[in-house]
Scaffold this motif. Structure first.
Motif, PDB file in Angstrom:
ATOM      1  N   THR A 161     -16.881 -11.925 -38.466  1.00  0.00           N
ATOM      2  CA  THR A 161     -16.847 -12.046 -37.282  1.00  0.00           C
ATOM      3  C   THR A 161     -16.260 -10.610 -36.337  1.00  0.00           C
ATOM      4  OG1 THR A 161     -14.284 -12.569 -37.485  1.00  0.00           O
ATOM      5  CG2 THR A 161     -15.878 -14.414 -37.494  1.00  0.00           C
ATOM      6  N   SER A 199     -22.376 -21.872 -30.808  1.00  0.00           N
ATOM      7  CA  SER A 199     -22.109 -20.726 -31.441  1.00  0.00           C
ATOM      8  C   SER A 199     -23.324 -20.342 -32.067  1.00  0.00           C
ATOM      9  CB  SER A 199     -20.754 -20.905 -32.344  1.00  0.00           C
ATOM     10  OG  SER A 199     -21.102 -21.769 -33.051  1.00  0.00           O
ATOM     11  N   HIS A 213     -15.387 -22.965 -32.523  1.00  0.00           N
ATOM     12  CA  HIS A 213     -16.044 -23.817 -33.753  1.00  0.00           C
ATOM     13  C   HIS A 213     -15.275 -23.187 -35.054  1.00  0.00           C
ATOM     14  CE1 HIS A 213     -20.072 -24.943 -31.761  1.00  0.00           C
ATOM     15  NE2 HIS A 213     -19.163 -25.771 -31.496  1.00  0.00           N
ATOM     16  N   PHE A 254     -20.764 -14.624 -37.592  1.00  0.00           N
ATOM     17  CA  PHE A 254     -20.364 -15.754 -36.979  1.00  0.00           C
ATOM     18  C   PHE A 254     -20.016 -15.073 -35.508  1.00  0.00           C
ATOM     19  CE2 PHE A 254     -17.686 -19.277 -35.315  1.00  0.00           C
ATOM     20  CZ  PHE A 254     -18.760 -20.574 -35.619  1.00  0.00           C
ATOM     21  N   ALA A 275     -19.687 -22.284 -42.462  1.00  0.00           N
ATOM     22  CA  ALA A 275     -20.295 -21.500 -43.817  1.00  0.00           C
ATOM     23  C   ALA A 275     -20.127 -22.425 -45.002  1.00  0.00           C
ATOM     24  CB  ALA A 275     -19.119 -20.360 -43.921  1.00  0.00           C
ATOM     25  N   VAL A 291     -17.699 -14.433 -44.378  1.00  0.00           N
ATOM     26  CA  VAL A 291     -18.132 -14.618 -43.006  1.00  0.00           C
ATOM     27  C   VAL A 291     -17.408 -13.562 -42.308  1.00  0.00           C
ATOM     28  CG1 VAL A 291     -18.092 -16.326 -41.162  1.00  0.00           C
ATOM     29  CG2 VAL A 291     -18.038 -16.961 -43.587  1.00  0.00           C
ATOM     30  N   LYS A 320     -15.460 -21.780 -38.296  1.00  0.00           N
ATOM     31  CA  LYS A 320     -16.446 -21.037 -38.913  1.00  0.00           C
ATOM     32  C   LYS A 320     -16.526 -21.367 -40.592  1.00  0.00           C
ATOM     33  CE  LYS A 320     -13.200 -17.256 -39.946  1.00  0.00           C
ATOM     34  NZ  LYS A 320     -13.012 -15.572 -39.590  1.00  0.00           N
ATOM     35  N   ASN A 321     -15.426 -21.628 -41.046  1.00  0.00           N
ATOM     36  CA  ASN A 321     -15.300 -21.983 -42.618  1.00  0.00           C
ATOM     37  C   ASN A 321     -16.055 -23.187 -42.920  1.00  0.00           C
ATOM     38  OD1 ASN A 321     -13.909 -19.317 -42.989  1.00  0.00           O
ATOM     39  ND2 ASN A 321     -11.756 -20.465 -42.639  1.00  0.00           N
ATOM     40  N   ASP A 363     -18.943 -16.424 -31.486  1.00  0.00           N
ATOM     41  CA  ASP A 363     -18.440 -17.694 -31.016  1.00  0.00           C
ATOM     42  C   ASP A 363     -17.855 -17.207 -29.745  1.00  0.00           C
ATOM     43  OD1 ASP A 363     -17.494 -19.934 -29.600  1.00  0.00           O
ATOM     44  OD2 ASP A 363     -16.629 -20.626 -31.896  1.00  0.00           O
ATOM     45  N   CYS A 417     -24.543 -18.703 -35.762  1.00  0.00           N
ATOM     46  CA  CYS A 417     -24.342 -18.338 -37.518  1.00  0.00           C
ATOM     47  C   CYS A 417     -25.778 -17.560 -37.823  1.00  0.00           C
ATOM     48  CB  CYS A 417     -24.105 -19.251 -38.178  1.00  0.00           C
ATOM     49  SG  CYS A 417     -23.760 -19.088 -39.738  1.00  0.00           S
ATOM     50  N   LYS A 435     -14.561 -18.907 -29.629  1.00  0.00           N
ATOM     51  CA  LYS A 435     -13.809 -19.092 -30.936  1.00  0.00           C
ATOM     52  C   LYS A 435     -13.245 -20.350 -30.884  1.00  0.00           C
ATOM     53  CE  LYS A 435     -11.704 -14.264 -30.801  1.00  0.00           C
ATOM     54  NZ  LYS A 435     -10.658 -13.462 -30.962  1.00  0.00           N
TER      55      LYS A 435
END
Length: 353
Positions: free
Chosen positions: A160, A80, A118, A111, A124, A158, A120-121, A113, A82, A116
């Motif tokens: 998306t 992914s 990974h 972010f 982050a 974050v 993300k938080n 991916d 970032c 979907k």
């Protein structure tokens, strides 16, 4: 090159190569875009912010002067991406007067991916910790009441945005390469407070860069394969030129050394013949020896013969010098390709989908 075949997983060497190539690696300290290798995130996640501080400190890179910072993520056999957007404008996020402005830069995380997969938080949080560490290390200030650790989820959200997704289990690495390429093309855009509030919807629809499908992904594999093969040809040629140049230089130095030694020996012999009292007395007391030397000198002058080693050594040196010049000219002609040498250095490979 097997990793670029359809259905194969891209490894970290290929993804890192692509990131460096599109951004013009090695990273220019004056550029507003910075690219990390996939090992940055894995090291940050396992060892903390201090473990990766040298990645920018040694190069004297101020990340808060960058507009886009690419952080590829390789975890659990998946890729992914970032992207840290405008970290130096974090103060704008604390200013309520410019909230939702289309003209003021915003600071946020993107972010991307393709599965979907990974968290993300979690990613982050690692990024926030690193940004706060760098903020303190570089002694940044944001005002009297500005927090000492300004980066967190509430002030640097974050995002998306809607993006194309893969329909198989092997192309996530290629999708990351395409995401990065598109965002790099958008580096001159204003990533505003308004984009922060609408999840970058308008920004990503602008110019239609994120409207691509699986056929485009397949084409990237082919283009990357062609690019690497072309650069490999240049790289091999450069190596051969460097090797030949070193050999020529070594030969030239050896010839110069031999010529100097022989010239010194000849000079010593001349000095002995002219200044040594013992030799002068020997010649004075022996007329036959003097007559013999005189006849040899007259014969040499008549025949036009010179010292047998001087012209030969001189010719060798001149030829060697010409050869060296030729290689230097060829080397200068290939100087525009020096960038490919750095890009083709392999990192430690690790397989990811």
């Amino acid at each position: 090159m097997e990793r670029l075949e359809p259905g194969e997983f891209l490894n970290d060497s290929l993804v890192d190569f692509w990131m460096k190539w599109i951004s013009g690696a090695p990273n220019n300290p004056n550029s507003d875009v910075h690219v990390f290798t996939s090992h940055f995130m894995s090291t940050l996640a396992s060892d903390g912010a201090k473990a990766v501080s040298s990645w920018t400190a040694k190069k004297k890179i101020d990340i808060f002067e960058k507009k886009l910072i690419f952080v590829p993520v390789n975890s659990d056999l998946h890729w992914s991406l970032c992207v840290i957007v405008n970290p130096g404008f974090i103060a704008n996020n604390y200013d309520e007067e410019i909230y939702d402005s289309k003209f003021e830069e915003g600071s946020f995380l993107l972010f991307l991916d393709s599965l979907k997969m990974h968290q993300k938080n979690k990613i982050a949080r690692n990024i926030y910790g690193w940004l706060n560490f760098e903020w303190k290390r570089l002694k940044k200030r944001g005002g009297k009441d500005f927090p000492k650790q300004p980066f967190d989820k509430s002030q640097m959200p974050v995002l998306t945005p809607t993006i194309p997704y893969q329909d198989n289990g092997c192309d996530c690495g290629v999708f990351v390469c395409r995401y990065a390429y598109n965002l790099f093309q958008m580096r001159d855009n204003c990533f505003s407070q308004f984009d922060l509030s609408d999840n970058c919807k308008d920004l990503f629809e602008y110019r239609g860069l994120f409207k691509f499908g699986m056929n485009d992904i397949a084409r990237i594999r082919v283009e990357m394969d062609t690019l690497i093969r072309n650069l490999s040809t240049v790289y091999v040629r450069m190596k051969k030129l460097e090797k030949a140049k070193k050999k020529s230089k070594s030969t030239s130095n050896e010839a110069d050394g031999n010529s100097s030694s022989e010239a010194a020996a000849a000079e010593e012999t001349t000095d002995v013949g002219n200044t040594s009292e013992g030799v002068d007395e020997s010649f004075d007391s022996n007329e036959d020896n003097l007559a013999t030397v005189k006849r040899e000198d007259e014969n040499r002058e008549t025949s036009g013969d010179e010292s047998p080693f001087v012209p030969k050594e001189k010719e060798n040196v001149e030829n060697s010098s010409d050869t060296s010049k030729n290689y230097e000219e060829e080397d200068r002609s290939s100087s525009d390709n020096e960038k490919s040498q750095d890009l083709l250095e392999d990192d430690e490979s690790s397989v990811a989908c």
